[in-house]
Enzyme design. Structure first.
Site, PDB file in Angstrom:
ATOM      1  N   LYS A  11       0.845  -1.216   0.000  1.00 50.78           N
ATOM      2  CA  LYS A  11       0.000   0.000   0.000  1.00 50.78           C
ATOM      3  C   LYS A  11       0.868   1.249   0.000  1.00 50.78           C
ATOM      4  O   LYS A  11       0.696   2.136  -0.831  1.00 50.78           O
ATOM      5  CB  LYS A  11      -0.896  -0.008   1.238  1.00 50.78           C
ATOM      6  CG  LYS A  11      -1.584   1.320   1.503  1.00 50.78           C
ATOM      7  CD  LYS A  11      -2.510   1.260   2.694  1.00 50.78           C
ATOM      8  CE  LYS A  11      -1.852   1.449   4.035  1.00 50.78           C
ATOM      9  NZ  LYS A  11      -1.410   2.847   4.312  1.00 50.78           N
ATOM     10  N   ASN A  12       1.788   1.322   0.937  1.00 51.48           N
ATOM     11  CA  ASN A  12       2.542   2.574   1.097  1.00 51.48           C
ATOM     12  C   ASN A  12       3.513   2.822  -0.047  1.00 51.48           C
ATOM     13  O   ASN A  12       3.945   3.959  -0.250  1.00 51.48           O
ATOM     14  CB  ASN A  12       3.306   2.566   2.429  1.00 51.48           C
ATOM     15  CG  ASN A  12       2.367   2.753   3.603  1.00 51.48           C
ATOM     16  OD1 ASN A  12       1.177   2.996   3.422  1.00 51.48           O
ATOM     17  ND2 ASN A  12       2.891   2.632   4.812  1.00 51.48           N
ATOM     18  N   CYS A 107      -5.483  20.471   9.959  1.00 51.56           N
ATOM     19  CA  CYS A 107      -4.563  20.950  11.004  1.00 51.56           C
ATOM     20  C   CYS A 107      -4.040  22.341  10.676  1.00 51.56           C
ATOM     21  O   CYS A 107      -3.930  22.721   9.521  1.00 51.56           O
ATOM     22  CB  CYS A 107      -3.342  20.039  11.110  1.00 51.56           C
ATOM     23  SG  CYS A 107      -3.763  18.387  11.556  1.00 51.56           S
ATOM     24  N   ARG A 112       3.835  20.058  13.495  1.00 51.54           N
ATOM     25  CA  ARG A 112       3.347  18.830  12.894  1.00 51.54           C
ATOM     26  C   ARG A 112       2.032  19.116  12.201  1.00 51.54           C
ATOM     27  O   ARG A 112       1.333  20.024  12.588  1.00 51.54           O
ATOM     28  CB  ARG A 112       3.065  17.796  14.002  1.00 51.54           C
ATOM     29  CG  ARG A 112       4.227  16.960  14.393  1.00 51.54           C
ATOM     30  CD  ARG A 112       3.746  16.109  15.523  1.00 51.54           C
ATOM     31  NE  ARG A 112       4.607  14.971  15.721  1.00 51.54           N
ATOM     32  CZ  ARG A 112       4.247  13.937  16.477  1.00 51.54           C
ATOM     33  NH1 ARG A 112       3.073  13.926  17.075  1.00 51.54           N
ATOM     34  NH2 ARG A 112       5.066  12.939  16.637  1.00 51.54           N
ATOM     35  N   ASP A 297       5.322   0.663  11.974  1.00 51.33           N
ATOM     36  CA  ASP A 297       4.098  -0.003  11.514  1.00 51.33           C
ATOM     37  C   ASP A 297       4.005  -1.461  11.974  1.00 51.33           C
ATOM     38  O   ASP A 297       3.006  -2.127  11.695  1.00 51.33           O
ATOM     39  CB  ASP A 297       4.017   0.035   9.978  1.00 51.33           C
ATOM     40  CG  ASP A 297       3.636   1.417   9.470  1.00 51.33           C
ATOM     41  OD1 ASP A 297       3.243   2.270  10.280  1.00 51.33           O
ATOM     42  OD2 ASP A 297       3.749   1.643   8.246  1.00 51.33           O
ATOM     43  N   ARG A 389      -8.466  -0.831   5.125  1.00 48.92           N
ATOM     44  CA  ARG A 389      -7.599   0.225   4.588  1.00 48.92           C
ATOM     45  C   ARG A 389      -6.241  -0.345   4.199  1.00 48.92           C
ATOM     46  O   ARG A 389      -5.569   0.210   3.328  1.00 48.92           O
ATOM     47  CB  ARG A 389      -7.375   1.312   5.650  1.00 48.92           C
ATOM     48  CG  ARG A 389      -8.570   2.185   5.928  1.00 48.92           C
ATOM     49  CD  ARG A 389      -8.160   3.335   6.837  1.00 48.92           C
ATOM     50  NE  ARG A 389      -6.844   3.797   6.464  1.00 48.92           N
ATOM     51  CZ  ARG A 389      -5.856   4.069   7.325  1.00 48.92           C
ATOM     52  NH1 ARG A 389      -6.054   3.982   8.614  1.00 48.92           N
ATOM     53  NH2 ARG A 389      -4.685   4.461   6.905  1.00 48.92           N
TER      54      ARG A 389
HETATM   55  C1  UD1 Z   1       4.599   6.921   6.511  1.00 52.57           C
HETATM   56  C2  UD1 Z   1       3.691   5.715   6.397  1.00 52.57           C
HETATM   57  C3  UD1 Z   1       3.303   5.222   7.781  1.00 52.57           C
HETATM   58  C4  UD1 Z   1       4.566   4.985   8.628  1.00 52.57           C
HETATM   59  C5  UD1 Z   1       5.464   6.220   8.622  1.00 52.57           C
HETATM   60  C6  UD1 Z   1       6.793   5.970   9.319  1.00 52.57           C
HETATM   61  C7  UD1 Z   1       2.500   6.030   4.332  1.00 52.57           C
HETATM   62  C8  UD1 Z   1       1.205   6.352   3.649  1.00 52.57           C
HETATM   63  N1  UD1 Z   1       2.511   6.080   5.639  1.00 52.57           N
HETATM   64  O1  UD1 Z   1       3.834   7.949   7.154  1.00 52.57           O
HETATM   65  O2  UD1 Z   1       2.577   4.003   7.625  1.00 52.57           O
HETATM   66  O3  UD1 Z   1       4.169   4.691   9.939  1.00 52.57           O
HETATM   67  O4  UD1 Z   1       5.764   6.607   7.276  1.00 52.57           O
HETATM   68  O5  UD1 Z   1       7.487   4.939   8.707  1.00 52.57           O
HETATM   69  O6  UD1 Z   1       3.467   5.688   3.679  1.00 52.57           O
HETATM   70  N2  UD1 Z   1       6.914  14.693  10.808  1.00 52.57           N
HETATM   71  C9  UD1 Z   1       6.974  16.032  11.140  1.00 52.57           C
HETATM   72  N3  UD1 Z   1       6.677  16.942  10.175  1.00 52.57           N
HETATM   73  C10 UD1 Z   1       6.326  16.601   8.909  1.00 52.57           C
HETATM   74  C11 UD1 Z   1       6.281  15.236   8.572  1.00 52.57           C
HETATM   75  C12 UD1 Z   1       6.588  14.311   9.545  1.00 52.57           C
HETATM   76  O7  UD1 Z   1       7.278  16.385  12.271  1.00 52.57           O
HETATM   77  O8  UD1 Z   1       6.093  17.480   8.074  1.00 52.57           O
HETATM   78  C13 UD1 Z   1       7.250  13.691  11.830  1.00 52.57           C
HETATM   79  C14 UD1 Z   1       6.057  12.795  12.155  1.00 52.57           C
HETATM   80  O9  UD1 Z   1       5.204  13.409  13.092  1.00 52.57           O
HETATM   81  C15 UD1 Z   1       6.747  11.558  12.677  1.00 52.57           C
HETATM   82  C16 UD1 Z   1       8.021  11.487  11.836  1.00 52.57           C
HETATM   83  O10 UD1 Z   1       8.190  12.785  11.281  1.00 52.57           O
HETATM   84  O11 UD1 Z   1       7.098  11.731  14.029  1.00 52.57           O
HETATM   85  C17 UD1 Z   1       7.985  10.490  10.709  1.00 52.57           C
HETATM   86  O12 UD1 Z   1       6.783  10.643   9.976  1.00 52.57           O
HETATM   87  P1  UD1 Z   1       6.707  10.343   8.400  1.00 52.57           P
HETATM   88  O13 UD1 Z   1       7.883   9.512   7.998  1.00 52.57           O
HETATM   89  O14 UD1 Z   1       6.472  11.619   7.688  1.00 52.57           O
HETATM   90  O15 UD1 Z   1       5.393   9.459   8.286  1.00 52.57           O
HETATM   91  P2  UD1 Z   1       4.345   9.458   7.123  1.00 52.57           P
HETATM   92  O16 UD1 Z   1       5.008   9.719   5.821  1.00 52.57           O
HETATM   93  O17 UD1 Z   1       3.179  10.294   7.496  1.00 52.57           O
END
Ligand code: UD1
Length: 410
Positions: A11-12, A107, A112, A297, A389
């Site tokens: 999926k991801n 948000c 974040r 995950d 999902r």
């Molecule tokens: C993706 C995956 C999710 C997985 C995560 C971490 C998808 C659709 N989802 O989520 O399943 O759990 O990677 O491997 O692929 N952060 C910030 N600011 C930002 C973006 C992120 O502070 O603008 C922080 C987040 O709060 C978190 C960390 O960075 O603490 C990592 O998040 P991120 O790697 O961005 O996760 P996702 O891409 O949302």
């Protein structure tokens, strides 16, 4: 539990490729896309902007024709259903120089959750404005680019910046970029389409502007989180022996090695991973990290397994500090877990007994399924739409290896 399970497409990994299809001048064909609610939701976002999307049964193939994209907005109604819809921001501004995309969950622009996506685009030279819960991104025919370091490393921000930069930024470098297999697959596909990304697989990605990207046919990666979930099931359910077909063990990083420390036998032969439950399951504490460390995950499923291990252990999440909503639900089934900050302290083994529990998110819901399989009597899991999902045909796959799952109509 005994038998074979075919692992579905990831999926991801598929979601960013579907977004990347918008960058091409011709249709993209993507094979091995899982039939999941999140994918259907993303396909609908693509349709809203004017892309034609067909999901064919043959090889789980999705064909996206972006030639009629003419509406450069992703509305709140669709984005709120799935955070990954925010990839539309990078894809639309990258291809068309303009995008208006709802903030996920409406948000504010705080530290974040998408601040890095937006600051990275600004660093590239894209103008970002916020208007009534929407992000508006504007770029001329090209932006200068530059350098942006992600802190912390973020999968989603890396993907969005890649999508925005490949056709639009003269020269852009992402520091502390995510190295997750989903990002590597996206870079490889973009490069095959004509992008110029170097440093693929490392934490520094450098992008030089491409004039155009072509379409093509691409194969989506297998789902490493689905594979990891079934590996955990095999280790935790006594006397189990499972063969998982169609995996890429390299995408699991250190995970197979950690699972071996529980006493489980883990064998990798090409695309098949076999796992046999140990006689006595040993407690193995983990801390989640970015790839190739333990994936966040899989931490809920691992904690569920540890409730059956012979001793005490901990699960600490350093990626998402508050990803423990499954703990009270597992406790209802009889698990002995205490939560302090971002660490779960687990005492095992406990005899789980069937009860009614509530899914709170995707990985929590599958953990409750695993716990229900280990429990005496029948468990009832509510809000299982979370499962749909992210786990393709979960009941069919688990029932084929000896589980007894039925889906009650709600
Ligand atoms: C993706 C995956 C999710 C997985 C995560 C971490 C998808 C659709 N989802 O989520 O399943 O759990 O990677 O491997 O692929 N952060 C910030 N600011 C930002 C973006 C992120 O502070 O603008 C922080 C987040 O709060 C978190 C960390 O960075 O603490 C990592 O998040 P991120 O790697 O961005 O996760 P996702 O891409 O949302």
């Amino acid at each position: 539990m005994n038998g074979n399970i075919a692992i579905s497409g990831s999926k991801n990994a598929a979601l960013p490729l579907l977004a990347a299809a918008l960058l091409a001048d011709e249709p993209m064909t993507l094979n091995n896309v899982p039939r999941l609610q999140d994918i259907y939701a993303f396909n609908n976002v693509l349709r809203v902007v004017g892309a034609q999307v067909q999901f064919q049964d043959i090889e789980n193939r999705v064909i996206i024709d972006p030639s009629n994209v003419n509406y450069l907005e992703a509305p709140y109604d669709l984005v709120r259903k799935m955070r990954a819809s925010f990839y539309m921001l990078g894809a639309l501004v990258g291809k068309h120089g303009y995008a208006k995309v709802s903030m996920p969950g409406g948000c504010a622009w705080g530290p974040r959750p998408v601040d890095l996506h937006l600051k990275g685009m600004e660093a590239m030279g894209i103008t970002i404005t916020l208007d009534k819960g929407y992000v508006i991104a504007k770029a001329g025919s090209s932006v200068p680019g530059g350098r942006y370091r992600l802190e912390p490393s973020s999968v989603g921000a890396t993907i969005n910046l890649l999508l925005a930069a490949v056709l639009r930024a003269e020269s852009f470098t992402i520091g502390n970029a995510a190295k997750e297999p989903d990002v590597v697959q996206l870079c490889n596909v973009l490069n095959k389409m004509g992008a110029n990304i170097s440093g693929v697989g490392s934490d520094t990605l450098s992008i030089k502007k491409a004039q155009k990207l072509s379409g093509g046919t691409f194969e989506n990666d297998p789902d490493r989180i689905e594979a990891g979930t079934f590996m955990i099931a095999a280790a935790m359910l006594p006397e189990s022996s499972l063969r998982l077909i169609g995996c890429n063990a390299q995408h699991l990083g250190n995970f197979p090695q950690l699972l071996r420390q529980t006493g489980a036998k883990v064998n990798v032969e090409g695309e098949v991973i076999s796992v046999q439950a140990p006689e006595i399951l040993q407690p193995v504490s983990i801390t989640t990290e970015i790839y190739p460390g333990f994936p966040t995950d899989l931490q809920a499923q691992w904690a569920t397994m540890l409730s059956q291990a012979n001793g005490n252990s901990t699960v600490t999440d350093t990626v998402y500090f508050d990803r423990f909503s499954y703990v009270p639900e597992l406790s209802r089934l009889g698990a002995n877990i205490k939560l302090k900050h971002n660490t779960a302290y687990i005492q095992g083994p406990t005899l789980l007994e069937g009860a009614s529990v509530m899914s709170t998110d995707l990985r929590a819901s599958v953990s409750l399924v695993l716990a229900g399989m280990a429990a005496k009597n029948t468990s009832e899991i509510l809000r299982v739409y979370h499962l749909d999902r992210g786990y393709e045909s979960l009941e069919d796959k688990l029932n084929a290896i000896g589980a007894k799952l039925t889906r009650a109509q709600e």
